[in-house]
Design an enzyme around this catalytic site. Structure first.
Site, short mmCIF file in Angstrom:
data_model
loop_
_atom_site.label_atom_id
_atom_site.label_comp_id
_atom_site.label_asym_id
_atom_site.label_seq_id
_atom_site.Cartn_x
_atom_site.Cartn_y
_atom_site.Cartn_z
N GLY A 84 0.83 -1.21 0.00
CA GLY A 84 0.00 0.00 0.00
C GLY A 84 0.86 1.26 0.00
N SER A 121 -4.48 7.38 13.57
CA SER A 121 -4.81 8.55 12.76
C SER A 121 -5.18 9.73 13.63
CB SER A 121 -6.00 8.18 11.87
OG SER A 121 -6.52 9.31 11.23
N TYR A 161 -14.91 4.29 10.07
CA TYR A 161 -13.46 4.17 9.89
C TYR A 161 -12.71 4.73 11.10
CZ TYR A 161 -8.74 5.47 8.64
OH TYR A 161 -7.37 5.64 8.68
N LYS A 210 -10.14 2.98 14.35
CA LYS A 210 -8.83 3.37 14.89
C LYS A 210 -8.91 3.51 16.42
CE LYS A 210 -6.69 3.32 11.01
NZ LYS A 210 -5.83 2.17 10.70
N TYR A 232 -1.09 9.39 12.45
CA TYR A 232 -0.67 10.17 11.28
C TYR A 232 -1.61 11.34 11.08
CZ TYR A 232 0.85 5.37 10.01
OH TYR A 232 1.35 4.10 10.01
N PHE A 233 -1.06 12.45 10.63
CA PHE A 233 -1.88 13.58 10.19
C PHE A 233 -2.17 13.35 8.69
CE2 PHE A 233 -2.80 16.21 13.85
CZ PHE A 233 -2.24 15.38 14.81
N ASN A 234 -1.84 14.22 7.78
CA ASN A 234 -2.24 13.98 6.38
C ASN A 234 -1.03 13.64 5.51
OD1 ASN A 234 -4.56 15.40 7.58
ND2 ASN A 234 -5.36 15.32 5.50
N ASP A 282 -16.17 17.09 7.49
CA ASP A 282 -14.84 17.71 7.53
C ASP A 282 -14.68 18.55 8.80
OD1 ASP A 282 -13.52 16.78 5.32
OD2 ASP A 282 -14.03 18.47 4.02
P1 NAD Z 1 -3.46 1.72 1.50
O1 NAD Z 1 -4.85 1.32 1.19
O2 NAD Z 1 -2.63 2.26 0.39
O3 NAD Z 1 -2.66 0.49 2.15
C1 NAD Z 1 -3.30 -0.48 2.93
C2 NAD Z 1 -2.92 -1.84 2.38
O4 NAD Z 1 -3.51 -2.86 3.19
C3 NAD Z 1 -3.43 -2.07 0.96
O5 NAD Z 1 -2.33 -2.47 0.15
C4 NAD Z 1 -4.46 -3.18 1.07
O6 NAD Z 1 -4.47 -4.02 -0.05
C5 NAD Z 1 -4.02 -3.89 2.35
N1 NAD Z 1 -5.09 -4.55 3.11
C6 NAD Z 1 -6.26 -4.03 3.54
N2 NAD Z 1 -6.94 -4.96 4.23
C7 NAD Z 1 -6.19 -6.09 4.25
C8 NAD Z 1 -6.36 -7.39 4.81
N3 NAD Z 1 -7.47 -7.73 5.46
N4 NAD Z 1 -5.39 -8.30 4.62
C9 NAD Z 1 -4.26 -7.99 3.94
N5 NAD Z 1 -4.04 -6.78 3.39
C10 NAD Z 1 -5.01 -5.84 3.53
O7 NAD Z 1 -3.52 2.76 2.72
P2 NAD Z 1 -2.40 3.70 3.33
O8 NAD Z 1 -2.75 5.09 3.00
O9 NAD Z 1 -1.06 3.19 3.02
O10 NAD Z 1 -2.72 3.51 4.88
C11 NAD Z 1 -2.02 2.57 5.68
C12 NAD Z 1 -2.56 2.62 7.08
O11 NAD Z 1 -2.44 3.94 7.59
C13 NAD Z 1 -4.03 2.27 7.23
O12 NAD Z 1 -4.20 1.54 8.42
C14 NAD Z 1 -4.71 3.61 7.30
O13 NAD Z 1 -5.93 3.53 8.01
C15 NAD Z 1 -3.67 4.40 8.10
N6 NAD Z 1 -3.76 5.84 7.89
C16 NAD Z 1 -3.70 6.35 6.62
C17 NAD Z 1 -3.79 7.73 6.42
C18 NAD Z 1 -3.77 8.32 5.04
O14 NAD Z 1 -4.18 9.45 4.87
N7 NAD Z 1 -3.29 7.60 4.01
C19 NAD Z 1 -3.91 8.58 7.53
C20 NAD Z 1 -3.96 8.02 8.81
C21 NAD Z 1 -3.88 6.64 8.97
C1 WQD Z 2 -8.00 17.45 2.99
C2 WQD Z 2 -8.68 18.78 2.72
C3 WQD Z 2 -11.03 18.61 2.25
C4 WQD Z 2 -10.67 16.52 -1.56
C5 WQD Z 2 -8.76 12.05 5.55
C6 WQD Z 2 -9.37 11.17 6.61
C7 WQD Z 2 -8.43 11.05 7.78
C8 WQD Z 2 -7.06 10.61 7.32
C9 WQD Z 2 -6.54 11.42 6.19
C10 WQD Z 2 -6.90 8.25 7.54
C11 WQD Z 2 -10.05 18.89 3.40
C12 WQD Z 2 -10.27 19.15 1.07
C13 WQD Z 2 -10.37 17.14 -0.37
C14 WQD Z 2 -11.23 17.27 -2.62
C15 WQD Z 2 -11.14 19.24 -1.23
N1 WQD Z 2 -7.06 9.27 6.84
N2 WQD Z 2 -10.62 18.48 -0.21
N3 WQD Z 2 -11.44 18.62 -2.41
O1 WQD Z 2 -10.30 14.76 5.17
O2 WQD Z 2 -8.21 15.74 6.22
O3 WQD Z 2 -8.50 13.32 6.12
O4 WQD Z 2 -7.52 11.50 5.15
O5 WQD Z 2 -6.86 8.12 8.73
O6 WQD Z 2 -9.00 10.15 8.65
O7 WQD Z 2 -10.58 11.76 7.03
O8 WQD Z 2 -8.03 14.52 4.04
O9 WQD Z 2 -7.22 14.72 1.73
O10 WQD Z 2 -9.64 14.08 2.13
O11 WQD Z 2 -8.91 16.40 2.64
O12 WQD Z 2 -11.37 20.44 -1.09
O13 WQD Z 2 -11.55 16.76 -3.69
O14 WQD Z 2 -8.93 18.89 1.31
O15 WQD Z 2 -12.26 19.29 2.41
O16 WQD Z 2 -10.19 20.22 3.79
P1 WQD Z 2 -8.86 14.67 5.42
P2 WQD Z 2 -8.45 14.85 2.56
#
Ligand code: NAD
Ligand code: WQD
Length: 345
Positions: free
Chosen positions: A10, A125, A150, A154, A178-180, A299
């Site tokens: 991922g 998150s 979701y 967490k 994690y933040f963004n 949001d």
């Molecule tokens: P991603 O979807 O790119 O990666 C997750 C991976 O897990 C994928 O490759 C998917 O195929 C695999 N997966 C999901 N369920 C599975 C299962 N049951 N068995 C085996 N593999 C499985 O997501 P990411 O952005 O890399 O996020 C990674 C982690 O970080 C997640 O737990 C997500 O909730 C957390 N997170 C992400 C963000 C973000 O903005 N990307 C922010 C905060 C937290």
């Molecule tokens: C960022 C900003 C939108 C898309 C999400 C999850 C959070 C975490 C990270 C996993 C916001 C604006 C977005 C678009 C826009 N993930 N936006 N047009 O919402 O902060 O967080 O991802 O844990 O849990 O909620 O991230 O990238 O979706 O949005 O204007 O098409 O961009 O309104 O202000 P967000 P995001």
């Protein structure tokens, strides 16, 4: 030293595998490819020169997970990324989210205990803070009622981990909030690869710029913020990945202060959506087509991290600027689309 990275093909997982390998760890990836693709294993090998061992199966399957851990009982730790992460989809399909995200975690914890694998790093998150009362938000801020199933997975996951550690003193865990995360590896060989229409801002920007989407919708400009758009703490995915290596070493080297620790991973700086767009236009030279539309449900107005506890305790600090984040995301989008055209990926 062998580390299991779940979700290692991922977005964040693949960047973390690269950093682990470059720090000398042996990495085993488990992923069911529900949101990623098998060629990412080769892309990782192209960057590091080492092909990680990869097994494709569903971690929500208890028997398969138990069998995997029996075969890999020399693991020193697990970094658990595997989860579903689309906020909107989780509102539509809550049970799918609870089953996947919680059952996988329980299977992993059970197998860790059964095979004497002591250390877990868990992907949490900033969503657990909701709209914080005080900014920047520190790890001591109260957990707010989750805005989505979701987000709730967490919160519940952090509780499941703490209860399990309480009952089994051999286990340790670090939850990284994690933040963004945005941006991509410098090589442009790995990056964020959303399936279908992106939910997140930066992949939407880069897909619009490359011509896949007609325009970006900016969700609201009437927030109580300097540019009227919501503020987030965007962090480069490579900075984020490096924090995982630091966390794993902290556990293995026995430097934890408690069996369960929590760290914010952010830069400490907040940016509005228009600032991200301006940065993208500056570094890419592309004029982005965007429209300001109504707010998106759920949001929060503003959230950014107080990273001082992570900076101090982990000795880690996010280094890369917003321009480096948007530039690397753009480089990745262009390189990926060019390769996909050549190979019909
Ligand atoms: P991603 O979807 O790119 O990666 C997750 C991976 O897990 C994928 O490759 C998917 O195929 C695999 N997966 C999901 N369920 C599975 C299962 N049951 N068995 C085996 N593999 C499985 O997501 P990411 O952005 O890399 O996020 C990674 C982690 O970080 C997640 O737990 C997500 O909730 C957390 N997170 C992400 C963000 C973000 O903005 N990307 C922010 C905060 C937290
Ligand atoms: C960022 C900003 C939108 C898309 C999400 C999850 C959070 C975490 C990270 C996993 C916001 C604006 C977005 C678009 C826009 N993930 N936006 N047009 O919402 O902060 O967080 O991802 O844990 O849990 O909620 O991230 O990238 O979706 O949005 O204007 O098409 O961009 O309104 O202000 P967000 P995001």
């Amino acid at each position: 030293m062998k580390i299991l990275v779940t979700g290692g093909t991922g977005y964040i997982g693949s960047h973390t595998v690269v950093e682990l390998q470059q720090q000398g760890f042996e990495v085993v990836i488990v992923d069911n490819l529900s949101n990623s693709q098998a060629w990412i294993v080769d892309a990782i090998a192209q960057i590091t020169g080492i092909k990680p061992h990869f097994e494709q199966f569903d971690l929500a399957d208890r028997a398969l997970t138990a069998d995997f851990f029996r075969r890999h009982n020399d693991l020193k730790g697990v970094i658990h990324f595997a989860a579903y992460k689309a906020v909107g989809e989780s509102v539509e399909k809550p049970l799918m989210y609870y089953r996947n995200n919680l059952v996988s975690l329980m299977n992993i914890l059970e197998s860790m205990a059964a095979n004497g694998v002591p250390n877990l790093v868990f992907s949490s998150s900033c969503t657990v803070y909701g709209q914080p009362d005080e900014l920047p938000v520190s790890e001591k801020a109260p957990i707010k009622k989750a805005e989505s199933p979701y987000g709730n997975t967490k919160q519940i996951s952090e509780e499941i981990i703490q209860d399990t550690l309480h009952a089994d003193k051999r286990l340790n865990a670090i939850a990284l909030r994690y933040f963004n995360p945005i941006g991509a590896h410098d090589s442009a060989l790995i990056g964020e690869l959303p399936l279908g229409v992106p939910n997140n801002l930066v992949p939407y920007i880069t897909q619009t710029a490359i011509g896949l989407r007609p325009h970006l919708n900016v969700f609201g400009s009437d927030y109580n913020t300097p540019d009227g758009t919501p503020i987030r703490d965007y962090i480069h995915v490579v900075d984020l990945a490096q924090a995982h290596v630091v966390a794993v070493k902290r556990m293995i080297e026995g430097r934890m202060k408690a069996s369960f620790e929590v760290f914010n991973l952010g830069t400490g700086t907040g940016n509005g959506v228009l600032e991200v767009i301006n940065s993208f236009e500056r570094v890419s030279g592309v004029k982005l087509n965007y429209k300001i539309v109504g707010r998106r449900a759920g949001d929060v107005e503003k959230v950014w991290a107080d990273p001082s506890w992570s900076n101090q305790e982990l000795g880690w600090k996010a280094k890369r600027s917003l321009d480096e984040m948007t530039a690397s995301a753009w480089k990745w989008e262009q390189a990926y689309r060019a390769r996909a055209k050549e190979t019909n990926q």
